[in-house]
Design an enzyme around this catalytic site. Structure first.
Site, PDB file in Angstrom:
ATOM      1  CB  CYS A 290       9.229   1.670 -12.417  1.00 51.74           C
ATOM      2  SG  CYS A 290       8.460   2.525 -11.038  1.00 51.74           S
ATOM      3  CD  GLU A 291       4.638  -2.953 -15.134  1.00 48.50           C
ATOM      4  OE1 GLU A 291       4.153  -3.957 -14.603  1.00 48.50           O
ATOM      5  OE2 GLU A 291       4.820  -2.863 -16.373  1.00 48.50           O
ATOM      6  CG  HIS A 292       5.594  -1.716  -9.861  1.00 50.42           C
ATOM      7  ND1 HIS A 292       6.750  -2.458  -9.828  1.00 50.42           N
ATOM      8  CD2 HIS A 292       4.655  -2.512 -10.445  1.00 50.42           C
ATOM      9  CE1 HIS A 292       6.526  -3.659 -10.342  1.00 50.42           C
ATOM     10  NE2 HIS A 292       5.264  -3.708 -10.722  1.00 50.42           N
ATOM     11  CG  HIS A 293       6.593   3.299  -7.152  1.00 49.11           C
ATOM     12  ND1 HIS A 293       7.298   2.109  -7.205  1.00 49.11           N
ATOM     13  CD2 HIS A 293       5.905   3.276  -5.991  1.00 49.11           C
ATOM     14  CE1 HIS A 293       7.065   1.407  -6.114  1.00 49.11           C
ATOM     15  NE2 HIS A 293       6.220   2.081  -5.362  1.00 49.11           N
TER      16      HIS A 293
ATOM     17  CD  GLN B 130      17.114  -3.472 -15.324  1.00 50.90           C
ATOM     18  OE1 GLN B 130      17.020  -2.524 -14.540  1.00 50.90           O
ATOM     19  NE2 GLN B 130      18.233  -4.151 -15.428  1.00 50.90           N
TER      20      GLN B 130
ATOM     21  CG  HIS C  36      15.005   0.363 -11.144  1.00 57.00           C
ATOM     22  ND1 HIS C  36      13.878  -0.149 -11.754  1.00 57.00           N
ATOM     23  CD2 HIS C  36      16.058  -0.234 -11.753  1.00 57.00           C
ATOM     24  CE1 HIS C  36      14.247  -1.027 -12.689  1.00 57.00           C
ATOM     25  NE2 HIS C  36      15.558  -1.093 -12.694  1.00 57.00           N
TER      26      HIS C  36
ATOM     27  CB  CYS D  95      10.588   3.178  -7.767  1.00 59.62           C
ATOM     28  SG  CYS D  95      11.332   1.674  -8.445  1.00 59.62           S
TER      29      CYS D  95
END
Length: 208
Positions: A97-100, A138, A166, A168
């Site tokens: 994931c691009e956030h975490h 996603q 996920h 995260c």
């Protein structure tokens, strides 16, 4: 009439080569993270970790160096008029994931109805991997896969369903293990024809 998807920006590489840090800079950044976590990157168990992590990241994010449209260029037209649904079911993938930068692990169902030509099934699996091996969410990944097939093959319709866990959410933050996220992107007859869409959804749900 076939639905026209909103075009998403296709990015082959994240940065120009001259802007990318070199390997030594990456490994130094990893040593800094180890120190920040509270450990000593010079101790025996961690001495080779920066090199290992850098090599792992090269694999995790190898999709940036690949052109997703290129692998769909070779097609086959000797299909004896075949015009029914083609479904590649349960393609396993690993993404981040691009956030975490936490793992996303799941499966993809990729379907299309050809219009005079088909593509080798391994190319559909490779297309999933190219987009998975990037920093992702996603929802975007689902749309990218479907839009690419639609743009390159010009089929009667495309349907993509992704089910993924996920980390995260399961290993940090909300801490909700056992949950997964389901996303779909339907184009052409998969969007316009409820029976066609339901057939694909039934095939996907039958694998649960």
């Amino acid at each position: 009439m076939k639905s026209q998807p909103r075009r998403l920006e296709r990015v082959a590489v994240a940065q120009a080569p001259s802007d990318r840090p070199n390997r030594a800079e990456v490994e130094q950044a990893i040593r800094t993270m180890i120190r920040w976590a509270g450990d000593d990157p010079a101790r025996d168990g961690l001495r080779e970790t920066p090199d290992r992590v850098a090599r792992a990241f090269e694999e995790y994010f190898s999709g940036y160096a690949q052109d997703p449209t290129e692998i769909l260029q070779k097609t086959f037209e000797e299909i004896e008029g075949y015009d029914e649904m083609i479904v590649l079911r349960g393609v396993r993938f690993e993404s981040h994931c691009e956030h975490h930068m936490a793992p996303i692990v799941g499966r993809a169902w990729v379907a299309y109805i050809p219009q005079g030509r088909v593509v080798g099934i391994s190319k559909l699996a490779r297309l999933v991997d190219i987009y998975a091996k990037r920093l992702q969410i996603q929802e975007k990944m689902t749309a990218q896969i479907a839009n690419t097939i639609n743009d390159v093959l010009n089929p009667e319709g495309v349907g993509v369903i992704i089910k993924a866990t996920h980390h995260c959410m399961t290993t940090r933050g909300a801490h909700k293990p056992g949950t997964d996220l389901v996303t779909s992107r339907m184009l052409g007859v998969f969007r316009d024809n409820a029976l066609t869409r339901q057939e694909l959804l039934g095939l996907a749900n039958s694998d649960d």
